[in-house]
Write a protein that holds these residues in place. Structure first.
Motif, PDB file in Angstrom:
ATOM      1  N   VAL A  13       0.700  -1.256   0.101  1.00  0.00           N
ATOM      2  CA  VAL A  13       0.009   0.013  -0.007  1.00  0.00           C
ATOM      3  C   VAL A  13       1.003   1.284   0.004  1.00  0.00           C
ATOM      4  O   VAL A  13       0.537   2.225  -0.800  1.00  0.00           O
ATOM      5  CB  VAL A  13      -0.995   0.165   1.231  1.00  0.00           C
ATOM      6  CG1 VAL A  13      -1.577   1.404   1.322  1.00  0.00           C
ATOM      7  CG2 VAL A  13      -2.152  -1.154   1.104  1.00  0.00           C
ATOM      8  N   GLY A  14       1.836   1.245   0.789  1.00  0.00           N
ATOM      9  CA  GLY A  14       2.762   2.438   0.838  1.00  0.00           C
ATOM     10  C   GLY A  14       3.436   2.528  -0.342  1.00  0.00           C
ATOM     11  O   GLY A  14       3.619   3.788  -1.162  1.00  0.00           O
ATOM     12  N   LEU A  15       4.098   1.535  -1.122  1.00  0.00           N
ATOM     13  CA  LEU A  15       4.836   1.774  -2.553  1.00  0.00           C
ATOM     14  C   LEU A  15       3.527   2.273  -3.504  1.00  0.00           C
ATOM     15  O   LEU A  15       4.041   3.435  -4.225  1.00  0.00           O
ATOM     16  CB  LEU A  15       5.193   0.487  -2.973  1.00  0.00           C
ATOM     17  CG  LEU A  15       5.963   0.437  -4.308  1.00  0.00           C
ATOM     18  CD1 LEU A  15       7.287   1.406  -3.924  1.00  0.00           C
ATOM     19  CD2 LEU A  15       6.431  -1.021  -4.916  1.00  0.00           C
ATOM     20  N   LEU A  20       1.366   6.750  -6.900  1.00  0.00           N
ATOM     21  CA  LEU A  20       0.219   7.573  -7.135  1.00  0.00           C
ATOM     22  C   LEU A  20       0.600   8.860  -6.670  1.00  0.00           C
ATOM     23  O   LEU A  20      -0.007   9.763  -7.607  1.00  0.00           O
ATOM     24  CB  LEU A  20      -1.032   6.863  -6.507  1.00  0.00           C
ATOM     25  CG  LEU A  20      -1.308   5.686  -7.040  1.00  0.00           C
ATOM     26  CD1 LEU A  20      -2.379   4.995  -6.249  1.00  0.00           C
ATOM     27  CD2 LEU A  20      -1.757   5.757  -8.548  1.00  0.00           C
ATOM     28  N   LEU A  21       0.904   9.361  -5.598  1.00  0.00           N
ATOM     29  CA  LEU A  21       1.412  10.676  -5.166  1.00  0.00           C
ATOM     30  C   LEU A  21       2.211  11.270  -5.933  1.00  0.00           C
ATOM     31  O   LEU A  21       2.062  12.623  -6.396  1.00  0.00           O
ATOM     32  CB  LEU A  21       1.703  10.607  -3.618  1.00  0.00           C
ATOM     33  CG  LEU A  21       1.824  11.970  -2.944  1.00  0.00           C
ATOM     34  CD1 LEU A  21       0.795  12.562  -2.731  1.00  0.00           C
ATOM     35  CD2 LEU A  21       2.545  11.803  -1.558  1.00  0.00           C
ATOM     36  N   LEU A  22       3.386  10.705  -6.367  1.00  0.00           N
ATOM     37  CA  LEU A  22       4.204  11.087  -7.366  1.00  0.00           C
ATOM     38  C   LEU A  22       3.891  11.487  -8.722  1.00  0.00           C
ATOM     39  O   LEU A  22       4.158  12.552  -9.299  1.00  0.00           O
ATOM     40  CB  LEU A  22       5.612  10.178  -7.492  1.00  0.00           C
ATOM     41  CG  LEU A  22       6.856  10.467  -8.233  1.00  0.00           C
ATOM     42  CD1 LEU A  22       7.576  11.761  -7.449  1.00  0.00           C
ATOM     43  CD2 LEU A  22       7.812   9.422  -8.473  1.00  0.00           C
ATOM     44  N   GLY A  24       0.634  12.094  -9.368  1.00  0.00           N
ATOM     45  CA  GLY A  24      -0.439  13.023  -9.370  1.00  0.00           C
ATOM     46  C   GLY A  24       0.047  14.358  -9.199  1.00  0.00           C
ATOM     47  O   GLY A  24      -0.133  15.609  -9.838  1.00  0.00           O
ATOM     48  N   THR A  25       1.067  14.344  -8.339  1.00  0.00           N
ATOM     49  CA  THR A  25       1.903  15.706  -8.055  1.00  0.00           C
ATOM     50  C   THR A  25       2.499  16.198  -9.454  1.00  0.00           C
ATOM     51  O   THR A  25       2.534  17.337  -9.809  1.00  0.00           O
ATOM     52  CB  THR A  25       2.984  15.726  -7.113  1.00  0.00           C
ATOM     53  OG1 THR A  25       2.328  15.124  -5.801  1.00  0.00           O
ATOM     54  CG2 THR A  25       3.610  16.913  -6.661  1.00  0.00           C
ATOM     55  N   ALA A  26       3.149  15.158 -10.034  1.00  0.00           N
ATOM     56  CA  ALA A  26       3.832  15.667 -11.451  1.00  0.00           C
ATOM     57  C   ALA A  26       2.818  16.181 -12.352  1.00  0.00           C
ATOM     58  O   ALA A  26       2.891  17.339 -13.353  1.00  0.00           O
ATOM     59  CB  ALA A  26       4.631  14.593 -11.945  1.00  0.00           C
ATOM     60  N   ALA A  27       1.706  15.714 -12.555  1.00  0.00           N
ATOM     61  CA  ALA A  27       0.687  16.041 -13.471  1.00  0.00           C
ATOM     62  C   ALA A  27       0.019  17.408 -13.097  1.00  0.00           C
ATOM     63  O   ALA A  27      -0.134  18.107 -13.969  1.00  0.00           O
ATOM     64  CB  ALA A  27      -0.620  15.023 -13.360  1.00  0.00           C
ATOM     65  N   VAL A  28      -0.197  17.634 -11.806  1.00  0.00           N
ATOM     66  CA  VAL A  28      -0.580  18.905 -11.335  1.00  0.00           C
ATOM     67  C   VAL A  28       0.193  19.929 -11.613  1.00  0.00           C
ATOM     68  O   VAL A  28       0.016  21.147 -12.139  1.00  0.00           O
ATOM     69  CB  VAL A  28      -1.137  18.800  -9.874  1.00  0.00           C
ATOM     70  CG1 VAL A  28      -1.320  20.169  -9.302  1.00  0.00           C
ATOM     71  CG2 VAL A  28      -2.238  18.021  -9.647  1.00  0.00           C
ATOM     72  N   LEU A  29       1.521  19.723 -11.166  1.00  0.00           N
ATOM     73  CA  LEU A  29       2.664  20.581 -11.664  1.00  0.00           C
ATOM     74  C   LEU A  29       2.691  20.995 -13.027  1.00  0.00           C
ATOM     75  O   LEU A  29       2.891  22.139 -13.533  1.00  0.00           O
ATOM     76  CB  LEU A  29       4.157  20.344 -11.043  1.00  0.00           C
ATOM     77  CG  LEU A  29       4.138  20.259  -9.439  1.00  0.00           C
ATOM     78  CD1 LEU A  29       5.325  19.666  -8.930  1.00  0.00           C
ATOM     79  CD2 LEU A  29       3.844  21.659  -8.697  1.00  0.00           C
ATOM     80  N   TRP A  30       2.600  19.834 -13.888  1.00  0.00           N
ATOM     81  CA  TRP A  30       2.523  19.865 -15.231  1.00  0.00           C
ATOM     82  C   TRP A  30       1.555  20.926 -15.818  1.00  0.00           C
ATOM     83  O   TRP A  30       1.709  21.694 -16.668  1.00  0.00           O
ATOM     84  CB  TRP A  30       2.724  18.632 -15.997  1.00  0.00           C
ATOM     85  CG  TRP A  30       2.785  18.633 -17.660  1.00  0.00           C
ATOM     86  CD1 TRP A  30       3.712  19.143 -18.296  1.00  0.00           C
ATOM     87  CD2 TRP A  30       1.664  18.443 -18.403  1.00  0.00           C
ATOM     88  NE1 TRP A  30       3.420  19.314 -19.739  1.00  0.00           N
ATOM     89  CE2 TRP A  30       2.286  18.435 -19.598  1.00  0.00           C
ATOM     90  CE3 TRP A  30       0.333  17.909 -18.222  1.00  0.00           C
ATOM     91  CZ2 TRP A  30       1.364  18.226 -20.793  1.00  0.00           C
ATOM     92  CZ3 TRP A  30      -0.524  17.548 -19.247  1.00  0.00           C
ATOM     93  CH2 TRP A  30       0.197  17.931 -20.581  1.00  0.00           C
ATOM     94  N   ARG A  31       0.333  20.648 -15.353  1.00  0.00           N
ATOM     95  CA  ARG A  31      -0.774  21.444 -15.651  1.00  0.00           C
ATOM     96  C   ARG A  31      -0.851  22.628 -15.273  1.00  0.00           C
ATOM     97  O   ARG A  31      -1.386  23.670 -16.304  1.00  0.00           O
ATOM     98  CB  ARG A  31      -2.041  20.578 -15.295  1.00  0.00           C
ATOM     99  CG  ARG A  31      -2.536  19.218 -15.781  1.00  0.00           C
ATOM    100  CD  ARG A  31      -2.619  19.160 -17.343  1.00  0.00           C
ATOM    101  NE  ARG A  31      -4.211  19.579 -17.533  1.00  0.00           N
ATOM    102  CZ  ARG A  31      -4.526  20.001 -18.799  1.00  0.00           C
ATOM    103  NH1 ARG A  31      -3.840  20.011 -20.047  1.00  0.00           N
ATOM    104  NH2 ARG A  31      -5.736  20.133 -19.017  1.00  0.00           N
ATOM    105  N   THR A  32      -0.074  23.109 -14.225  1.00  0.00           N
ATOM    106  CA  THR A  32      -0.028  24.572 -13.771  1.00  0.00           C
ATOM    107  C   THR A  32       1.134  25.177 -14.410  1.00  0.00           C
ATOM    108  O   THR A  32       1.380  26.270 -13.922  1.00  0.00           O
ATOM    109  CB  THR A  32      -0.189  24.471 -12.202  1.00  0.00           C
ATOM    110  OG1 THR A  32       0.935  23.817 -11.801  1.00  0.00           O
ATOM    111  CG2 THR A  32      -1.593  24.112 -11.721  1.00  0.00           C
TER     112      THR A  32
END
Length: 185
Positions: A13-15, A20-22, A24-32
């Motif tokens: 679950v941690g992995l 997923l966090l990595l 998701g964060t990259a997608a948000v930073l790319w879209r912004t």
């Protein structure tokens, strides 16, 4: 759940959560349009998948990933099929090899049946379980408040000592829980 399977589930679950966090964060930073992330994503070669599929090492790598995923998944499934099951005990016995194999659940059920005959006890549950890597025979008894704790503890204590003597030398622990019901009226 046992210690090993619980750790295996937590690592999984941690992995997955970290990946997923990595992503998701990259997608948000790319879209912004955050400068370094947006530039890194735009530099990704979009034709790499077609070129990689034509290489000789890709099927081997893909096969290895499938094998690891199947082993990983099977371990996750297997740990939920028999949680808490206790393996048989090897005791000093009378066979040719000098050992005796006994299922702890049989010991627990025999002691439970014996304790259920005690007039001071209303309910008896005896189970053999594996709790985080420790094999345990757990006795849980319920009694009316009209019986004193000393009386109940005497009956249950004798059963605990009988189990300890019977499994002497084996890696199993004995627990006893006493529930005295509340007085009414």
């Amino acid at each position: 759940m046992n210690r090993g399977p619980a750790a295996w589930h937590r690592i999984t679950v941690g992995l997955i959560g970290f990946l997923l966090l990595l992503v998701g964060t990259a997608a948000v930073l790319w879209r912004t349009d955050v400068a370094p992330v947006h530039e890194w994503v735009n530099r990704i070669d979009q034709g790499w998948a077609a070129r990689t599929a034509d290489t000789a090492w890709w099927p081997v790598l893909l096969g290895a990933v499938v094998v690891v995923a199947m082993i990983w998944g099977w371990r996750l499934i297997a740990t939920t099929i028999r949680p808490g099951k206790v393996d048989d005990l090897l005791l000093d016995g009378s066979d040719l090899s000098g050992t005796l194999t006994v299922a702890p659940k049989l010991i627990a059920s025999a002691v439970g049946e014996d304790l259920a005959r005690a007039p001071a006890l209303d309910r008896v549950v005896a189970r053999a379980t594996d709790d985080r890597g420790r094999k345990i025979i757990r006795l849980t008894v319920t009694a009316q408040p009209s019986h004193g704790y000393a009386e109940i503890a005497s009956v249950v204590g004798d059963a605990v000592e009988d189990i300890r003597e019977a499994v002497d030398g084996a890696d199993i622990h004995v627990q006893a829980f006493v529930h005295l019901q509340n007085r009414t009226g």
